[in-house]
Write a protein that holds these residues in place. Structure first.
Motif, PDB file in Angstrom:
ATOM      1  N   VAL A  93       0.838  -1.207   0.000  1.00 54.63           N
ATOM      2  CA  VAL A  93       0.000   0.000   0.000  1.00 54.63           C
ATOM      3  C   VAL A  93       0.869   1.252   0.000  1.00 54.63           C
ATOM      4  O   VAL A  93       0.612   2.210  -0.743  1.00 54.63           O
ATOM      5  CB  VAL A  93      -0.972  -0.011   1.206  1.00 54.63           C
ATOM      6  CG1 VAL A  93      -1.637   1.336   1.395  1.00 54.63           C
ATOM      7  CG2 VAL A  93      -2.017  -1.095   1.010  1.00 54.63           C
ATOM      8  N   ALA A  94       1.918   1.267   0.825  1.00 54.06           N
ATOM      9  CA  ALA A  94       2.807   2.430   0.879  1.00 54.06           C
ATOM     10  C   ALA A  94       3.502   2.654  -0.463  1.00 54.06           C
ATOM     11  O   ALA A  94       3.643   3.788  -0.915  1.00 54.06           O
ATOM     12  CB  ALA A  94       3.829   2.261   1.990  1.00 54.06           C
ATOM     13  N   SER A  95       3.920   1.568  -1.098  1.00 57.07           N
ATOM     14  CA  SER A  95       4.560   1.697  -2.416  1.00 57.07           C
ATOM     15  C   SER A  95       3.591   2.239  -3.452  1.00 57.07           C
ATOM     16  O   SER A  95       3.947   3.099  -4.259  1.00 57.07           O
ATOM     17  CB  SER A  95       5.100   0.343  -2.875  1.00 57.07           C
ATOM     18  OG  SER A  95       6.103  -0.104  -2.015  1.00 57.07           O
ATOM     19  N   ALA A  96       2.367   1.727  -3.429  1.00 54.30           N
ATOM     20  CA  ALA A  96       1.357   2.214  -4.375  1.00 54.30           C
ATOM     21  C   ALA A  96       1.044   3.686  -4.133  1.00 54.30           C
ATOM     22  O   ALA A  96       0.924   4.468  -5.082  1.00 54.30           O
ATOM     23  CB  ALA A  96       0.083   1.377  -4.268  1.00 54.30           C
ATOM     24  N   ARG A  98       3.013   5.915  -2.736  1.00 57.90           N
ATOM     25  CA  ARG A  98       4.183   6.705  -3.139  1.00 57.90           C
ATOM     26  C   ARG A  98       4.218   6.855  -4.654  1.00 57.90           C
ATOM     27  O   ARG A  98       4.531   7.915  -5.178  1.00 57.90           O
ATOM     28  CB  ARG A  98       5.450   6.052  -2.625  1.00 57.90           C
ATOM     29  CG  ARG A  98       6.689   6.852  -2.915  1.00 57.90           C
ATOM     30  CD  ARG A  98       7.888   6.258  -2.180  1.00 57.90           C
ATOM     31  NE  ARG A  98       9.120   6.811  -2.640  1.00 57.90           N
ATOM     32  CZ  ARG A  98       9.660   7.915  -2.156  1.00 57.90           C
ATOM     33  NH1 ARG A  98       9.047   8.569  -1.208  1.00 57.90           N
ATOM     34  NH2 ARG A  98      10.818   8.344  -2.622  1.00 57.90           N
ATOM     35  N   TRP A  99       3.899   5.800  -5.350  1.00 58.21           N
ATOM     36  CA  TRP A  99       3.897   5.832  -6.803  1.00 58.21           C
ATOM     37  C   TRP A  99       2.798   6.766  -7.323  1.00 58.21           C
ATOM     38  O   TRP A  99       2.988   7.470  -8.303  1.00 58.21           O
ATOM     39  CB  TRP A  99       3.697   4.413  -7.333  1.00 58.21           C
ATOM     40  CG  TRP A  99       3.715   4.293  -8.820  1.00 58.21           C
ATOM     41  CD1 TRP A  99       4.766   4.514  -9.657  1.00 58.21           C
ATOM     42  CD2 TRP A  99       2.613   3.930  -9.635  1.00 58.21           C
ATOM     43  NE1 TRP A  99       4.389   4.301 -10.946  1.00 58.21           N
ATOM     44  CE2 TRP A  99       3.066   3.940 -10.973  1.00 58.21           C
ATOM     45  CE3 TRP A  99       1.290   3.590  -9.376  1.00 58.21           C
ATOM     46  CZ2 TRP A  99       2.236   3.635 -12.031  1.00 58.21           C
ATOM     47  CZ3 TRP A  99       0.478   3.279 -10.439  1.00 58.21           C
ATOM     48  CH2 TRP A  99       0.954   3.302 -11.742  1.00 58.21           C
ATOM     49  N   TRP A 105      -5.148  13.443  -9.481  1.00 55.96           N
ATOM     50  CA  TRP A 105      -6.436  12.914  -9.024  1.00 55.96           C
ATOM     51  C   TRP A 105      -6.376  12.379  -7.592  1.00 55.96           C
ATOM     52  O   TRP A 105      -7.391  12.304  -6.910  1.00 55.96           O
ATOM     53  CB  TRP A 105      -6.953  11.835  -9.975  1.00 55.96           C
ATOM     54  CG  TRP A 105      -6.110  10.600 -10.055  1.00 55.96           C
ATOM     55  CD1 TRP A 105      -5.090  10.361 -10.915  1.00 55.96           C
ATOM     56  CD2 TRP A 105      -6.226   9.438  -9.232  1.00 55.96           C
ATOM     57  NE1 TRP A 105      -4.549   9.119 -10.685  1.00 55.96           N
ATOM     58  CE2 TRP A 105      -5.241   8.528  -9.658  1.00 55.96           C
ATOM     59  CE3 TRP A 105      -7.059   9.071  -8.186  1.00 55.96           C
ATOM     60  CZ2 TRP A 105      -5.059   7.291  -9.076  1.00 55.96           C
ATOM     61  CZ3 TRP A 105      -6.880   7.827  -7.600  1.00 55.96           C
ATOM     62  CH2 TRP A 105      -5.885   6.952  -8.051  1.00 55.96           C
ATOM     63  N   VAL A 106      -5.160  12.026  -7.106  1.00 57.83           N
ATOM     64  CA  VAL A 106      -5.037  11.510  -5.744  1.00 57.83           C
ATOM     65  C   VAL A 106      -5.386  12.603  -4.733  1.00 57.83           C
ATOM     66  O   VAL A 106      -6.086  12.354  -3.754  1.00 57.83           O
ATOM     67  CB  VAL A 106      -3.625  10.942  -5.492  1.00 57.83           C
ATOM     68  CG1 VAL A 106      -3.444  10.548  -4.035  1.00 57.83           C
ATOM     69  CG2 VAL A 106      -3.363   9.757  -6.394  1.00 57.83           C
ATOM     70  N   GLY A 107      -4.919  13.834  -4.980  1.00 53.27           N
ATOM     71  CA  GLY A 107      -5.256  14.951  -4.092  1.00 53.27           C
ATOM     72  C   GLY A 107      -6.757  15.182  -4.053  1.00 53.27           C
ATOM     73  O   GLY A 107      -7.337  15.416  -2.987  1.00 53.27           O
TER      74      GLY A 107
END
Length: 174
Positions: A93-96, A98-99, A105-107
């Motif tokens: 999850v952390a890697s995803a 970070r990527w 759109w994430v914001g």
């Protein structure tokens, strides 16, 4: 040494199939007692002992069972089998995240989550007070809630607010 691989596999399987904690106790009972790794009395003792100590009950129970089956190596293998699934999941999850962190759109997604989480928290609070109101209208609970809000607005640390509210409940809501 012969029991270490089955012990690791047992805890890996339990932590892949359950969310750990209280949900895993039933499955662990089935695996540990019914397979003859420990007696029912030992298992009850392990559950009681892990519940009294501070920290994660599931990890303490895993180490207790592992130690009773294989000594210190058994405890370490059981602990490894218990922490491996959530660790790998969190790293994924952390890697995803970070990527995806640079994506616009994430914001927007996170800003969209904020009002939904706020509404869900208000609904939970409403249900708590609704359940409280069905027993009787309790002005002390409303006073504790109001005092907690004021403490929050005055930037009192949340743990202190919770402890104070708990003690107020002990004193006034018996």
């Amino acid at each position: 040494m012969n029991n270490l691989w089955p012990l690791f596999w047992m805890f890996l399987k339990i932590n892949l199939l359950t969310t750990s904690g209280p949900a895993s106790v039933g499955l662990l009972y089935k695996e540990a007692v019914e397979r003859g790794l420990m007696t029912e009395a030992q298992f009850v003792e392990a559950v009681g002992f892990s519940s009294v100590l501070p920290g994660s009950d599931a990890l303490q129970l895993a180490m207790f069972v592992g130690y009773s089956v294989g000594g210190l190596p058994g405890a370490l293998v059981a602990l490894l089998g218990s922490i491996l699934p959530p660790t790998v999941l969190m790293l994924g999850v952390a890697s995803a995240l970070r990527w995806l962190s640079g994506e616009a759109w994430v914001g927007g997604f996170v800003r969209g989550l904020a009002p939904a989480v706020a509404v869900l928290m208000v609904l939970v609070a409403w249900k708590v007070f609704q359940g409280e109101a069905t027993a009787s209208v309790n002005w002390v609970s409303i006073a504790i809630a109001g005092g907690s809000l004021i403490a929050y607005l005055l930037n009192v640390p949340a743990p202190l607010v919770l402890v104070a509210a708990g003690f107020a409940g002990i004193l006034f809501l018996r």
